[in-house]
Design a protein around this motif. Structure first.
Motif, short mmCIF file in Angstrom:
data_model
loop_
_atom_site.label_atom_id
_atom_site.label_comp_id
_atom_site.label_asym_id
_atom_site.label_seq_id
_atom_site.Cartn_x
_atom_site.Cartn_y
_atom_site.Cartn_z
N THR A 199 45.24 49.40 48.68
CA THR A 199 44.71 49.16 50.13
C THR A 199 43.17 49.07 50.43
N SER A 200 42.04 49.42 48.82
CA SER A 200 40.93 49.35 49.38
C SER A 200 40.74 49.38 47.29
N VAL A 201 39.00 48.84 47.50
CA VAL A 201 38.78 48.67 46.08
C VAL A 201 38.31 50.34 45.99
N ASP A 202 38.32 51.84 46.65
CA ASP A 202 37.96 52.76 46.40
C ASP A 202 39.58 53.48 45.89
N GLU A 203 40.50 52.86 45.96
CA GLU A 203 41.71 53.23 45.98
C GLU A 203 42.47 52.69 44.29
N MET A 204 41.49 51.79 43.93
CA MET A 204 41.94 51.02 43.08
C MET A 204 40.78 51.89 41.57
N ASP A 205 41.24 52.17 40.18
CA ASP A 205 40.01 52.53 39.30
C ASP A 205 39.75 50.90 38.62
N MET A 206 37.93 50.34 39.33
CA MET A 206 37.72 49.12 38.97
C MET A 206 37.00 48.90 37.69
N LYS A 207 37.42 50.33 36.58
CA LYS A 207 37.01 49.75 35.62
C LYS A 207 39.21 49.50 34.27
N THR A 208 39.40 49.22 35.24
CA THR A 208 40.90 48.37 35.14
C THR A 208 41.32 47.22 35.83
N ILE A 209 40.78 46.29 35.96
CA ILE A 209 40.45 45.24 36.94
C ILE A 209 40.07 44.43 35.69
N GLY A 210 39.90 44.28 34.61
CA GLY A 210 40.41 43.55 34.00
C GLY A 210 41.62 43.63 33.17
N ASP A 211 42.30 44.48 33.57
CA ASP A 211 43.82 44.60 33.02
C ASP A 211 44.74 43.61 33.64
N TYR A 212 43.70 42.92 34.76
CA TYR A 212 44.94 42.11 35.29
C TYR A 212 44.52 41.32 35.26
N ASP A 213 45.30 39.71 34.93
CA ASP A 213 45.12 38.24 35.16
C ASP A 213 44.20 37.32 36.53
N ILE A 214 44.54 37.86 37.88
CA ILE A 214 44.57 37.34 39.30
C ILE A 214 43.96 39.29 39.35
N ALA A 215 42.99 38.94 40.74
CA ALA A 215 42.28 39.93 41.83
C ALA A 215 42.93 39.24 42.91
N LEU A 216 43.27 39.48 43.67
CA LEU A 216 43.86 38.67 44.96
C LEU A 216 43.08 39.24 46.15
N ILE A 217 41.97 38.60 46.66
CA ILE A 217 41.56 39.89 47.92
C ILE A 217 41.70 39.14 49.30
N ALA A 218 42.77 40.27 50.06
CA ALA A 218 42.55 39.86 51.27
C ALA A 218 41.73 40.05 52.81
N GLY A 219 42.94 40.43 53.56
CA GLY A 219 41.64 41.24 54.74
C GLY A 219 41.67 42.69 55.10
N GLY A 220 40.61 42.84 55.65
CA GLY A 220 40.78 44.33 55.77
C GLY A 220 39.19 44.49 54.22
N ILE A 221 38.79 44.00 53.70
CA ILE A 221 37.68 44.17 52.72
C ILE A 221 36.65 43.19 52.89
N GLU A 222 35.88 44.78 52.84
CA GLU A 222 34.39 44.22 53.36
C GLU A 222 33.61 44.30 51.95
#
Length: 97
Positions: A32-55
């Motif tokens: 539900t937020s960037v803070d909730e997700m550990d940004m160090k793990t973003i590379g573990d995902y093939d796709i980052a899908l950004i949607a409503g409410g993200i600044e």
């Protein structure tokens, strides 16, 4: 196992996760937020899908992490348009038609 998708959306994240997971080629996890997700793990995902409410600052942060670390993670900014559009965006991100 399919393509891993990080759904980052303040609103509708459960719905988006469910819609993505309806397709056997994709496996989504919701945040539900960037803070909730550990940004160090973003590379573990093939796709980052950004949607409503993200600044915008958070979107820039995600883009910067992906670019600066030369990650293969594709970024999709999805703000509606139905499940058909969502699926097409996912396929476009992995270069499938």
């Amino acid at each position: 196992m399919g393509y891993k998708v990080a759904v980052i959306a303040k609103t509708l994240s459960k719905l988006l996760v469910r819609l993505v997971n309806e397709n056997k080629e994709f496996e989504a996890v919701g945040f539900t937020s960037v803070d909730e997700m550990d940004m160090k793990t973003i590379g573990d995902y093939d796709i980052a899908l950004i949607a409503g409410g993200i600044e915008n600052n958070d979107i820039k942060l995600i883009k910067g992490i992906i670019l600066n670390n030369k990650l293969n993670t594709k970024l999709i900014e999805h703000y509606g348009g139905g499940s058909g559009l969502l699926l097409q965006e996912l396929y476009d991100a992995i270069n499938k038609k």
